[in-house]
Design a protein around this motif. Structure first.
Motif, mmCIF file in Angstrom:
data_model
loop_
_atom_site.group_PDB
_atom_site.id
_atom_site.type_symbol
_atom_site.label_atom_id
_atom_site.label_comp_id
_atom_site.label_asym_id
_atom_site.label_seq_id
_atom_site.Cartn_x
_atom_site.Cartn_y
_atom_site.Cartn_z
ATOM 1 N N ARG A 86 16.111 85.713 28.030
ATOM 2 C CA ARG A 86 15.263 84.533 27.849
ATOM 3 C C ARG A 86 16.117 83.273 27.727
ATOM 4 N N LEU A 87 17.263 83.385 27.063
ATOM 5 C CA LEU A 87 18.171 82.250 26.965
ATOM 6 C C LEU A 87 18.637 81.824 28.352
ATOM 7 N N TRP A 88 18.944 82.786 29.206
ATOM 8 C CA TRP A 88 19.383 82.446 30.560
ATOM 9 C C TRP A 88 18.285 81.695 31.322
ATOM 10 N N VAL A 89 17.049 82.169 31.253
ATOM 11 C CA VAL A 89 15.938 81.494 31.923
ATOM 12 C C VAL A 89 15.785 80.082 31.378
ATOM 13 N N HIS A 90 15.907 79.926 30.071
ATOM 14 C CA HIS A 90 15.815 78.598 29.452
ATOM 15 C C HIS A 90 16.874 77.660 30.018
ATOM 16 N N GLU A 91 18.099 78.128 30.126
ATOM 17 C CA GLU A 91 19.176 77.271 30.626
ATOM 18 C C GLU A 91 18.983 76.930 32.095
ATOM 19 N N VAL A 92 18.511 77.873 32.886
ATOM 20 C CA VAL A 92 18.218 77.601 34.297
ATOM 21 C C VAL A 92 17.163 76.515 34.426
ATOM 22 N N PHE A 93 16.145 76.582 33.598
ATOM 23 C CA PHE A 93 15.082 75.578 33.662
ATOM 24 C C PHE A 93 15.562 74.215 33.179
ATOM 25 N N ARG A 94 16.421 74.187 32.181
ATOM 26 C CA ARG A 94 16.922 72.898 31.701
ATOM 27 C C ARG A 94 17.847 72.248 32.731
ATOM 28 N N VAL A 95 18.630 73.042 33.438
ATOM 29 C CA VAL A 95 19.590 72.490 34.394
ATOM 30 C C VAL A 95 18.940 72.171 35.729
ATOM 31 N N PHE A 96 18.095 73.058 36.235
ATOM 32 C CA PHE A 96 17.523 72.890 37.574
ATOM 33 C C PHE A 96 16.079 72.377 37.529
ATOM 34 N N TYR A 97 15.226 73.031 36.777
ATOM 35 C CA TYR A 97 13.794 72.715 36.778
ATOM 36 C C TYR A 97 13.525 71.290 36.311
ATOM 37 N N ASP A 98 14.207 70.856 35.249
ATOM 38 C CA ASP A 98 13.947 69.527 34.684
ATOM 39 C C ASP A 98 14.324 68.401 35.625
ATOM 40 N N ARG A 99 15.080 68.701 36.658
ATOM 41 C CA ARG A 99 15.488 67.678 37.612
ATOM 42 C C ARG A 99 14.457 67.495 38.738
ATOM 43 N N LEU A 100 13.547 68.429 38.872
ATOM 44 C CA LEU A 100 12.626 68.428 40.007
ATOM 45 C C LEU A 100 11.462 67.474 39.774
ATOM 46 N N VAL A 101 11.028 66.821 40.846
ATOM 47 C CA VAL A 101 9.986 65.803 40.738
ATOM 48 C C VAL A 101 8.710 66.177 41.485
ATOM 49 N N ALA A 102 8.750 67.221 42.290
ATOM 50 C CA ALA A 102 7.582 67.628 43.078
ATOM 51 C C ALA A 102 7.042 68.955 42.554
ATOM 52 N N ASP A 103 5.713 69.061 42.484
ATOM 53 C CA ASP A 103 5.101 70.295 42.000
ATOM 54 C C ASP A 103 5.470 71.488 42.877
ATOM 55 N N SER A 104 5.585 71.274 44.175
ATOM 56 C CA SER A 104 5.943 72.376 45.077
ATOM 57 C C SER A 104 7.347 72.889 44.791
ATOM 58 N N ASP A 105 8.257 71.995 44.438
ATOM 59 C CA ASP A 105 9.626 72.395 44.107
ATOM 60 C C ASP A 105 9.657 73.169 42.790
ATOM 61 N N ARG A 106 8.884 72.699 41.811
ATOM 62 C CA ARG A 106 8.827 73.394 40.525
ATOM 63 C C ARG A 106 8.237 74.793 40.695
ATOM 64 N N ASP A 107 7.196 74.877 41.532
ATOM 65 C CA ASP A 107 6.567 76.173 41.777
ATOM 66 C C ASP A 107 7.555 77.117 42.461
ATOM 67 N N TRP A 108 8.326 76.587 43.414
ATOM 68 C CA TRP A 108 9.308 77.441 44.088
ATOM 69 C C TRP A 108 10.348 77.965 43.106
ATOM 70 N N LEU A 109 10.882 77.088 42.248
ATOM 71 C CA LEU A 109 11.922 77.510 41.318
ATOM 72 C C LEU A 109 11.384 78.521 40.322
ATOM 73 N N PHE A 110 10.160 78.325 39.851
ATOM 74 C CA PHE A 110 9.565 79.281 38.918
ATOM 75 C C PHE A 110 9.485 80.666 39.553
ATOM 76 N N ASN A 111 8.949 80.732 40.758
ATOM 77 C CA ASN A 111 8.790 82.027 41.427
ATOM 78 C C ASN A 111 10.130 82.643 41.803
ATOM 79 N N PHE A 112 11.087 81.803 42.198
ATOM 80 C CA PHE A 112 12.393 82.332 42.570
ATOM 81 C C PHE A 112 13.129 82.859 41.337
ATOM 82 N N THR A 113 13.031 82.143 40.213
ATOM 83 C CA THR A 113 13.640 82.613 38.967
ATOM 84 C C THR A 113 13.001 83.924 38.527
ATOM 85 N N LYS A 114 11.713 84.026 38.732
ATOM 86 C CA LYS A 114 11.007 85.258 38.397
ATOM 87 C C LYS A 114 11.529 86.428 39.227
#
Length: 226
Positions: free
Chosen positions: A120-148
Protein backbone atom coordinates in the motif's frame (compact mmCIF):
# COMPACT_ATOMS: atom_id res chain seq x y z
CA UNK A 1 35.28 31.30 -16.07
CA UNK A 2 34.01 27.75 -16.48
CA UNK A 3 30.39 27.29 -17.52
CA UNK A 4 28.78 23.91 -16.83
CA UNK A 5 25.25 23.04 -17.89
CA UNK A 6 23.00 20.04 -18.42
CA UNK A 7 20.10 19.36 -20.73
CA UNK A 8 17.89 16.65 -22.14
CA UNK A 9 17.17 15.90 -25.79
CA UNK A 10 15.05 18.43 -27.65
CA UNK A 11 11.32 17.76 -27.58
CA UNK A 12 8.53 17.73 -25.01
CA UNK A 13 8.92 21.43 -24.27
CA UNK A 14 12.72 21.43 -24.51
CA UNK A 15 14.10 23.65 -27.26
CA UNK A 16 16.88 22.66 -29.63
CA UNK A 17 20.21 24.38 -28.95
CA UNK A 18 21.74 26.00 -32.03
CA UNK A 19 25.10 24.76 -33.37
CA UNK A 20 26.34 28.35 -33.15
CA UNK A 21 26.04 28.15 -29.37
CA UNK A 22 27.19 24.54 -29.03
CA UNK A 23 30.45 25.23 -30.84
CA UNK A 24 31.67 27.06 -27.72
CA UNK A 25 31.19 23.99 -25.50
CA UNK A 26 32.64 20.53 -25.00
CA UNK A 27 29.76 18.04 -24.98
CA UNK A 28 29.56 14.94 -22.78
CA UNK A 29 26.56 12.64 -23.25
CA UNK A 30 25.37 9.69 -21.19
CA UNK A 31 23.22 6.93 -22.62
CA UNK A 32 19.98 6.09 -20.87
CA UNK A 33 20.31 3.19 -18.43
CA UNK A 34 18.82 -0.10 -19.56
CA UNK A 35 16.32 -2.00 -17.42
CA UNK A 36 18.95 -4.33 -15.97
CA UNK A 37 21.14 -1.46 -14.82
CA UNK A 38 18.26 0.43 -13.19
CA UNK A 39 17.06 -2.73 -11.43
CA UNK A 40 20.56 -3.38 -10.08
CA UNK A 41 20.91 0.17 -8.76
CA UNK A 42 17.53 0.40 -7.05
CA UNK A 43 17.52 -3.19 -5.80
CA UNK A 44 20.77 -2.39 -4.00
CA UNK A 45 19.19 0.68 -2.39
CA UNK A 46 16.04 -1.14 -1.27
CA UNK A 47 17.97 -4.20 -0.04
CA UNK A 48 20.25 -1.95 2.02
CA UNK A 49 17.23 -0.17 3.53
CA UNK A 50 15.41 -3.38 4.42
CA UNK A 51 18.57 -4.80 5.96
CA UNK A 52 19.58 -1.79 8.03
CA UNK A 53 16.01 -1.37 9.32
CA UNK A 54 15.90 -5.08 10.26
CA UNK A 55 12.81 -6.00 8.26
CA UNK A 56 11.79 -9.69 8.33
CA UNK A 57 13.17 -11.94 5.54
CA UNK A 58 9.87 -12.01 3.60
CA UNK A 59 10.36 -8.33 2.77
CA UNK A 60 13.54 -9.03 0.77
CA UNK A 61 11.72 -10.67 -2.14
CA UNK A 62 8.99 -8.04 -1.95
CA UNK A 63 11.64 -5.31 -2.19
CA UNK A 64 12.80 -6.68 -5.54
CA UNK A 65 9.17 -6.81 -6.71
CA UNK A 66 8.70 -3.18 -5.64
CA UNK A 67 11.62 -2.12 -7.84
CA UNK A 68 10.28 -4.13 -10.79
CA UNK A 69 6.80 -2.67 -10.33
CA UNK A 70 8.20 0.87 -10.17
CA UNK A 71 10.13 0.23 -13.38
CA UNK A 72 6.94 -0.91 -15.11
CA UNK A 73 5.00 2.19 -14.02
CA UNK A 74 7.90 4.47 -14.97
CA UNK A 75 8.20 3.01 -18.47
CA UNK A 76 4.43 2.97 -18.91
CA UNK A 77 4.19 6.65 -17.95
CA UNK A 78 6.90 7.61 -20.45
CA UNK A 79 5.14 5.66 -23.22
CA UNK A 80 1.53 6.62 -22.54
CA UNK A 81 1.59 10.00 -20.77
CA UNK A 82 3.21 12.07 -23.48
CA UNK A 83 3.78 15.83 -23.22
CA UNK A 84 1.57 18.16 -25.27
CA UNK A 85 1.19 21.95 -25.28
CA UNK A 86 -1.52 21.55 -22.62
CA UNK A 87 0.52 18.96 -20.70
CA UNK A 88 4.05 20.26 -21.11
CA UNK A 89 4.91 19.09 -17.58
CA UNK A 90 4.36 15.43 -18.52
CA UNK A 91 8.10 14.83 -18.45
CA UNK A 92 9.18 11.77 -16.51
CA UNK A 93 12.78 10.84 -15.72
CA UNK A 94 14.84 8.91 -13.18
CA UNK A 95 14.11 11.52 -10.52
CA UNK A 96 10.52 10.28 -10.50
CA UNK A 97 11.68 6.67 -10.24
CA UNK A 98 13.94 7.70 -7.34
CA UNK A 99 11.15 9.56 -5.55
CA UNK A 100 8.98 6.45 -5.45
CA UNK A 101 11.84 4.37 -4.03
CA UNK A 102 12.75 7.17 -1.62
CA UNK A 103 9.18 7.25 -0.33
CA UNK A 104 9.22 3.49 0.23
CA UNK A 105 12.51 3.87 2.12
CA UNK A 106 10.80 6.13 4.68
CA UNK A 107 9.35 2.94 6.14
CA UNK A 108 10.57 1.03 9.17
CA UNK A 109 9.41 -1.96 11.18
CA UNK A 110 7.47 0.31 13.52
CA UNK A 111 5.36 1.83 10.74
CA UNK A 112 4.95 -1.18 8.41
CA UNK A 113 3.30 -4.07 10.20
CA UNK A 114 3.20 -6.52 7.27
CA UNK A 115 3.98 -6.94 3.58
CA UNK A 116 0.55 -5.68 2.51
CA UNK A 117 1.23 -2.38 4.27
CA UNK A 118 4.45 -2.11 2.26
CA UNK A 119 2.47 -2.74 -0.94
CA UNK A 120 0.00 0.00 0.00
CA UNK A 121 2.91 2.34 0.71
CA UNK A 122 4.25 1.69 -2.78
CA UNK A 123 0.88 2.50 -4.39
CA UNK A 124 0.71 5.68 -2.30
CA UNK A 125 4.14 6.81 -3.50
CA UNK A 126 3.31 6.04 -7.13
CA UNK A 127 0.19 8.17 -6.88
CA UNK A 128 2.00 11.05 -5.19
CA UNK A 129 4.77 11.09 -7.81
CA UNK A 130 2.82 10.32 -10.99
CA UNK A 131 -0.93 10.64 -10.37
CA UNK A 132 -0.81 14.06 -8.68
CA UNK A 133 0.88 15.51 -11.75
CA UNK A 134 -1.91 14.50 -14.15
CA UNK A 135 -4.47 17.05 -15.30
CA UNK A 136 -6.82 14.97 -17.49
CA UNK A 137 -9.38 12.49 -16.19
CA UNK A 138 -8.46 10.03 -18.95
CA UNK A 139 -4.81 10.09 -17.84
CA UNK A 140 -5.77 9.56 -14.20
CA UNK A 141 -8.02 6.67 -15.19
CA UNK A 142 -5.22 5.09 -17.21
CA UNK A 143 -2.71 5.34 -14.36
CA UNK A 144 -5.19 3.91 -11.85
CA UNK A 145 -5.91 0.88 -14.03
CA UNK A 146 -2.27 0.39 -14.98
CA UNK A 147 -1.17 0.54 -11.33
CA UNK A 148 -3.87 -1.98 -10.54
CA UNK A 149 -2.52 -4.33 -13.23
CA UNK A 150 1.09 -3.90 -12.09
CA UNK A 151 0.12 -4.60 -8.47
CA UNK A 152 -1.49 -7.86 -9.54
CA UNK A 153 1.33 -8.85 -11.91
CA UNK A 154 4.44 -7.77 -9.98
CA UNK A 155 3.34 -7.67 -6.34
CA UNK A 156 1.11 -10.76 -6.58
CA UNK A 157 -1.77 -9.13 -4.73
CA UNK A 158 -5.37 -8.45 -5.71
CA UNK A 159 -6.13 -4.73 -5.62
CA UNK A 160 -9.59 -5.17 -4.09
CA UNK A 161 -8.17 -7.31 -1.29
CA UNK A 162 -5.20 -5.01 -0.68
CA UNK A 163 -7.44 -1.95 -0.25
CA UNK A 164 -10.53 -3.64 1.17
CA UNK A 165 -10.54 -1.19 4.10
CA UNK A 166 -11.12 1.69 1.66
CA UNK A 167 -13.97 0.04 -0.24
CA UNK A 168 -17.54 1.11 0.45
CA UNK A 169 -20.06 -1.61 1.30
CA UNK A 170 -17.77 -4.32 -0.04
CA UNK A 171 -17.67 -2.89 -3.57
CA UNK A 172 -14.68 -3.08 -5.89
CA UNK A 173 -11.98 -0.47 -5.37
CA UNK A 174 -12.43 2.53 -7.66
CA UNK A 175 -10.24 5.54 -8.29
CA UNK A 176 -12.03 7.77 -5.77
CA UNK A 177 -11.39 5.25 -2.98
CA UNK A 178 -7.64 5.82 -3.24
CA UNK A 179 -8.10 9.48 -2.34
CA UNK A 180 -8.34 8.19 1.23
CA UNK A 181 -4.98 6.41 0.96
CA UNK A 182 -2.53 8.48 2.99
CA UNK A 183 0.86 8.04 4.59
CA UNK A 184 2.39 10.88 6.59
CA UNK A 185 4.81 11.57 9.43
CA UNK A 186 2.66 14.03 11.38
CA UNK A 187 -0.30 11.86 12.40
CA UNK A 188 1.32 11.27 15.81
CA UNK A 189 2.52 14.65 17.15
CA UNK A 190 3.96 13.02 20.29
CA UNK A 191 6.28 10.70 18.37
CA UNK A 192 10.02 11.26 18.76
CA UNK A 193 12.23 12.32 15.86
CA UNK A 194 12.57 10.85 13.31
CA UNK A 195 8.80 10.63 13.18
CA UNK A 196 7.44 7.38 11.70
CA UNK A 197 5.88 7.45 8.24
CA UNK A 198 2.50 5.95 9.13
CA UNK A 199 -0.54 4.89 7.16
CA UNK A 200 -3.53 7.06 8.05
CA UNK A 201 -6.39 4.77 9.01
CA UNK A 202 -8.70 7.41 10.48
CA UNK A 203 -9.14 10.41 8.17
CA UNK A 204 -11.44 12.23 10.57
CA UNK A 205 -8.93 11.98 13.41
CA UNK A 206 -6.22 13.37 11.12
CA UNK A 207 -8.49 16.25 10.04
CA UNK A 208 -9.10 17.23 13.68
CA UNK A 209 -5.36 17.07 14.38
CA UNK A 210 -4.49 19.27 11.41
CA UNK A 211 -7.18 21.82 12.23
CA UNK A 212 -5.97 21.97 15.85
CA UNK A 213 -2.39 22.54 14.70
CA UNK A 214 -3.58 25.21 12.25
CA UNK A 215 -5.56 26.98 14.96
CA UNK A 216 -2.51 27.01 17.22
CA UNK A 217 -0.36 28.43 14.43
CA UNK A 218 -2.89 31.17 13.62
CA UNK A 219 -3.07 32.21 17.28
CA UNK A 220 0.68 32.85 17.32
CA UNK A 221 1.32 34.10 13.80
CA UNK A 222 0.89 37.63 12.46
CA UNK A 223 0.02 36.08 9.10
CA UNK A 224 -2.66 33.47 9.82
CA UNK A 225 -3.44 30.77 7.27
CA UNK A 226 -6.86 29.68 6.08
Amino acid sequence: TIFIGSMGPAGGGRNKISPRFLRHLNLVSINEFDDSTMSTIYNSIVSWHLGIKAFPPEFNTLGQSIVNATLQVYKGAIKNLLPTPEKSHYLFNLRDFSRVIQGCCLSNTGSIEDTDAFRRLWVHEVFRVFYDRLVADSDRDWLFNFTKEVTQRCLQRDFDVLFSSLAQDGDHIVEDNLRSLMFCDFSNPKAEFPKPYLEVKNIEKLRILVETQLEGFNNMSKKPMD
